[in-house]
Design an enzyme around this catalytic site. Structure first.
Site, PDB file in Angstrom:
ATOM      1  N   ASP A  10       2.196   5.915 -11.048  1.00 20.46           N
ATOM      2  CA  ASP A  10       1.586   4.663 -10.401  1.00 20.46           C
ATOM      3  C   ASP A  10       0.537   5.333  -9.725  1.00 20.46           C
ATOM      4  O   ASP A  10       0.169   6.647  -9.480  1.00 20.46           O
ATOM      5  CB  ASP A  10       2.618   4.193  -9.309  1.00 20.46           C
ATOM      6  CG  ASP A  10       1.979   3.181  -8.620  1.00 20.46           C
ATOM      7  OD1 ASP A  10       1.297   2.379  -9.046  1.00 20.46           O
ATOM      8  OD2 ASP A  10       2.010   3.035  -7.288  1.00 20.46           O
ATOM      9  N   SER A  11      -0.388   4.593  -9.140  1.00 24.57           N
ATOM     10  CA  SER A  11      -1.549   4.681  -8.561  1.00 24.57           C
ATOM     11  C   SER A  11      -1.128   5.534  -7.066  1.00 24.57           C
ATOM     12  O   SER A  11      -2.054   6.138  -6.638  1.00 24.57           O
ATOM     13  CB  SER A  11      -2.538   3.595  -8.196  1.00 24.57           C
ATOM     14  OG  SER A  11      -1.802   2.880  -7.465  1.00 24.57           O
ATOM     15  N   TYR A  42      -5.831   1.565  -7.245  1.00 22.07           N
ATOM     16  CA  TYR A  42      -6.503   1.182  -8.542  1.00 22.07           C
ATOM     17  C   TYR A  42      -7.031  -0.195  -8.693  1.00 22.07           C
ATOM     18  O   TYR A  42      -7.814  -0.582  -9.526  1.00 22.07           O
ATOM     19  CB  TYR A  42      -5.515   1.404  -9.835  1.00 22.07           C
ATOM     20  CG  TYR A  42      -5.207   2.799 -10.182  1.00 22.07           C
ATOM     21  CD1 TYR A  42      -5.755   3.680  -9.136  1.00 22.07           C
ATOM     22  CD2 TYR A  42      -4.616   3.143 -11.136  1.00 22.07           C
ATOM     23  CE1 TYR A  42      -5.367   5.334  -9.589  1.00 22.07           C
ATOM     24  CE2 TYR A  42      -4.387   4.650 -11.614  1.00 22.07           C
ATOM     25  CZ  TYR A  42      -4.687   5.680 -10.695  1.00 22.07           C
ATOM     26  OH  TYR A  42      -4.355   6.873 -11.024  1.00 22.07           O
ATOM     27  N   GLY A  43      -6.225  -1.155  -7.893  1.00 23.68           N
ATOM     28  CA  GLY A  43      -6.372  -2.646  -8.159  1.00 23.68           C
ATOM     29  C   GLY A  43      -7.604  -3.213  -7.854  1.00 23.68           C
ATOM     30  O   GLY A  43      -7.964  -4.425  -8.387  1.00 23.68           O
ATOM     31  N   CYS A  73       3.472   0.581 -12.454  1.00 23.70           N
ATOM     32  CA  CYS A  73       2.060   0.250 -12.014  1.00 23.70           C
ATOM     33  C   CYS A  73       1.596  -1.177 -12.690  1.00 23.70           C
ATOM     34  O   CYS A  73       1.317  -1.206 -13.902  1.00 23.70           O
ATOM     35  CB  CYS A  73       1.019   1.205 -11.972  1.00 23.70           C
ATOM     36  SG  CYS A  73      -0.599   0.354 -11.369  1.00 23.70           S
ATOM     37  N   THR A  75      -1.064  -2.833 -12.239  1.00 27.82           N
ATOM     38  CA  THR A  75      -2.583  -2.741 -12.527  1.00 27.82           C
ATOM     39  C   THR A  75      -2.601  -2.203 -13.793  1.00 27.82           C
ATOM     40  O   THR A  75      -3.513  -2.459 -14.763  1.00 27.82           O
ATOM     41  CB  THR A  75      -3.149  -2.008 -11.292  1.00 27.82           C
ATOM     42  OG1 THR A  75      -2.956  -2.752 -10.145  1.00 27.82           O
ATOM     43  CG2 THR A  75      -4.826  -2.079 -11.509  1.00 27.82           C
ATOM     44  N   GLU A 152       0.713   1.590   1.817  1.00 26.34           N
ATOM     45  CA  GLU A 152       0.351   3.017   1.873  1.00 26.34           C
ATOM     46  C   GLU A 152       0.139   3.639   3.397  1.00 26.34           C
ATOM     47  O   GLU A 152       0.531   4.572   3.372  1.00 26.34           O
ATOM     48  CB  GLU A 152      -0.928   3.420   0.930  1.00 26.34           C
ATOM     49  CG  GLU A 152      -0.858   3.106  -0.348  1.00 26.34           C
ATOM     50  CD  GLU A 152      -0.025   4.307  -1.408  1.00 26.34           C
ATOM     51  OE1 GLU A 152      -0.228   5.455  -0.868  1.00 26.34           O
ATOM     52  OE2 GLU A 152       0.506   3.776  -2.337  1.00 26.34           O
ATOM     53  N   CYS A 186       2.819  -6.395  -8.380  1.00 23.92           N
ATOM     54  CA  CYS A 186       2.425  -4.773  -7.890  1.00 23.92           C
ATOM     55  C   CYS A 186       3.455  -4.166  -7.664  1.00 23.92           C
ATOM     56  O   CYS A 186       4.236  -4.988  -6.629  1.00 23.92           O
ATOM     57  CB  CYS A 186       1.322  -5.179  -6.873  1.00 23.92           C
ATOM     58  SG  CYS A 186       1.054  -3.345  -6.170  1.00 23.92           S
ATOM     59  N   THR A 187       3.731  -3.153  -7.852  1.00 25.80           N
ATOM     60  CA  THR A 187       5.135  -2.181  -7.584  1.00 25.80           C
ATOM     61  C   THR A 187       5.096  -1.901  -6.032  1.00 25.80           C
ATOM     62  O   THR A 187       6.082  -1.267  -5.689  1.00 25.80           O
ATOM     63  CB  THR A 187       5.261  -1.175  -8.500  1.00 25.80           C
ATOM     64  OG1 THR A 187       4.131  -0.287  -8.298  1.00 25.80           O
ATOM     65  CG2 THR A 187       5.626  -1.577  -9.763  1.00 25.80           C
ATOM     66  N   HIS A 188       3.928  -1.983  -5.253  1.00 26.58           N
ATOM     67  CA  HIS A 188       3.983  -1.693  -3.830  1.00 26.58           C
ATOM     68  C   HIS A 188       4.800  -2.993  -2.986  1.00 26.58           C
ATOM     69  O   HIS A 188       5.024  -2.727  -2.063  1.00 26.58           O
ATOM     70  CB  HIS A 188       2.596  -1.586  -3.448  1.00 26.58           C
ATOM     71  CG  HIS A 188       1.938  -0.492  -3.604  1.00 26.58           C
ATOM     72  ND1 HIS A 188       1.434   0.239  -4.757  1.00 26.58           N
ATOM     73  CD2 HIS A 188       1.829   0.727  -2.699  1.00 26.58           C
ATOM     74  CE1 HIS A 188       0.869   1.442  -4.580  1.00 26.58           C
ATOM     75  NE2 HIS A 188       1.085   1.692  -3.633  1.00 26.58           N
TER      76      HIS A 188
HETATM   77  N1  DGL Z   1       1.276  -0.198  -7.481  1.00 29.08           N
HETATM   78  C1  DGL Z   1       0.101  -0.827  -8.166  1.00 29.08           C
HETATM   79  C2  DGL Z   1       0.479  -1.961  -8.883  1.00 29.08           C
HETATM   80  O1  DGL Z   1       1.499  -2.033  -9.337  1.00 29.08           O
HETATM   81  C3  DGL Z   1      -1.155  -0.479  -7.822  1.00 29.08           C
HETATM   82  C4  DGL Z   1      -1.865  -0.685  -6.473  1.00 29.08           C
HETATM   83  C5  DGL Z   1      -3.160  -0.115  -6.612  1.00 29.08           C
HETATM   84  O2  DGL Z   1      -3.311   1.014  -6.852  1.00 29.08           O
HETATM   85  O3  DGL Z   1      -4.224  -1.120  -6.277  1.00 29.08           O
HETATM   86  O4  DGL Z   1      -0.512  -2.836  -9.405  1.00 29.08           O
END
Ligand code: DGL
Length: 271
Positions: A10-11, A42-43, A73, A75, A152, A186-188
């Protein structure tokens, strides 16, 4: 049977929500995790940059002898899974399709909300998958860029004033649309489940993209006869990050729902 480890990336820390699920579902599988914490998020970036970073992530993971990779991820999945699958010989899965299908199956009133990064929403992939499953479904999408930075930085508790404010800002329009299902695309975001549940109440079902991705990944390993032999191996875990390990180690236990066991190391992946 295949006793080699699986790769997950993931990012940043978000992919650990998928790792948590994999640890529960597949306790014998060894995992090599990469979080590109030096370049998260990354998003907010372009498709080209997301793909460049994703290839560097995979090239690093491929220095291990892996049997398969889960892109934990949303994204990267929405912006490049199809291309990436063609470029690498090993099985690579993402999180968007499993989550979109689960949402299409879960909704009762045909009104699904999607929250994800700007790049994921821009791709339109979640919507396309849901419409292919059930064309009548209405989908309401909202990008929530601050959610990743909050998580984060360790702000995820439902009582946290910054989380509350961001939740109100991002989720009010979805509440007005009377959705009954919400994809955490998003996995966050599953780290914010308590706050999101608190906002919507019990009438809205939350779909965790990391957990859905992990379920589909298990099915794929089983179908391809790639599961580890439980008689022969016990799982080992290795975590790699591209920035300081201290912050990762502190938060990873929360994401994983258990103490971090195994190596945590900082690596350079962009050379
Ligand atoms: N965890 C990420 C996702 O699922 C990325 C979040 C990011 O880097 O912006 O999209």
């Amino acid at each position: 049977m295949d006793n080699r480890p699986i790769g997950v990336f993931d990012s940043g820390l978000g992919g650990l929500t998928a790792v948590r699920e994999l640890m529960d579902l597949l306790p014998n599988e060894s995992i090599v995790y990469l979080g590109d914490t030096g370049r998260v998020p990354y998003g907010t970036r372009s498709k080209e940059t997301i793909l460049k970073y994703a290839r560097q992530d995979i090239n690093f993971l491929n220095t291990f002898d892996l049997k398969a990779i889960l892109i934990a991820c949303g994204t990267i999945t929405t912006n490049g899974l199809d291309m990436i699958q063609k470029e690498y010989p090993l099985p690579i899965l993402g999180v968007a399709e499993p989550a979109a299908r689960a949402a299409a199956a879960a909704t009762r009133n045909g009104r699904i909300g999607l929250i994800a990064t700007q790049a994921s929403i821009r791709s339109g992939l979640y919507e396309r998958i849901i419409r292919a499953e059930s064309p009548q479904t209405e989908i309401f999408s909202v990008p929530c860029p601050l959610f990743v930075s909050l998580v984060e930085a360790g702000h995820y508790a439902k009582g946290d004033p910054m989380v509350k404010l961001a939740a109100e800002e991002y989720l009010t329009s979805l509440q007005e649309q009377k959705i009954d299902t919400l994809i955490l695309g998003c996995t966050h975001y599953p780290l914010l489940s308590d706050a999101i549940e608190d906002f919507f109440g019990p009438a809205v079902t939350l779909i965790n993209s990391g957990a859905q991705g992990a379920l589909t990944f298990r099915e794929m390993l089983a179908q391809k006869d790639l599961l580890a032999d439980p008689q022969q191996v016990s799982a080992t875990y290795q975590y790699y990050v591209t920035d300081r390990t201290e912050q990762f180690s502190r938060l990873a236990a929360v994401f994983l729902g258990r103490p971090v066991s195994g190596l945590v190391e900082q690596v350079v992946i962009d050379q």
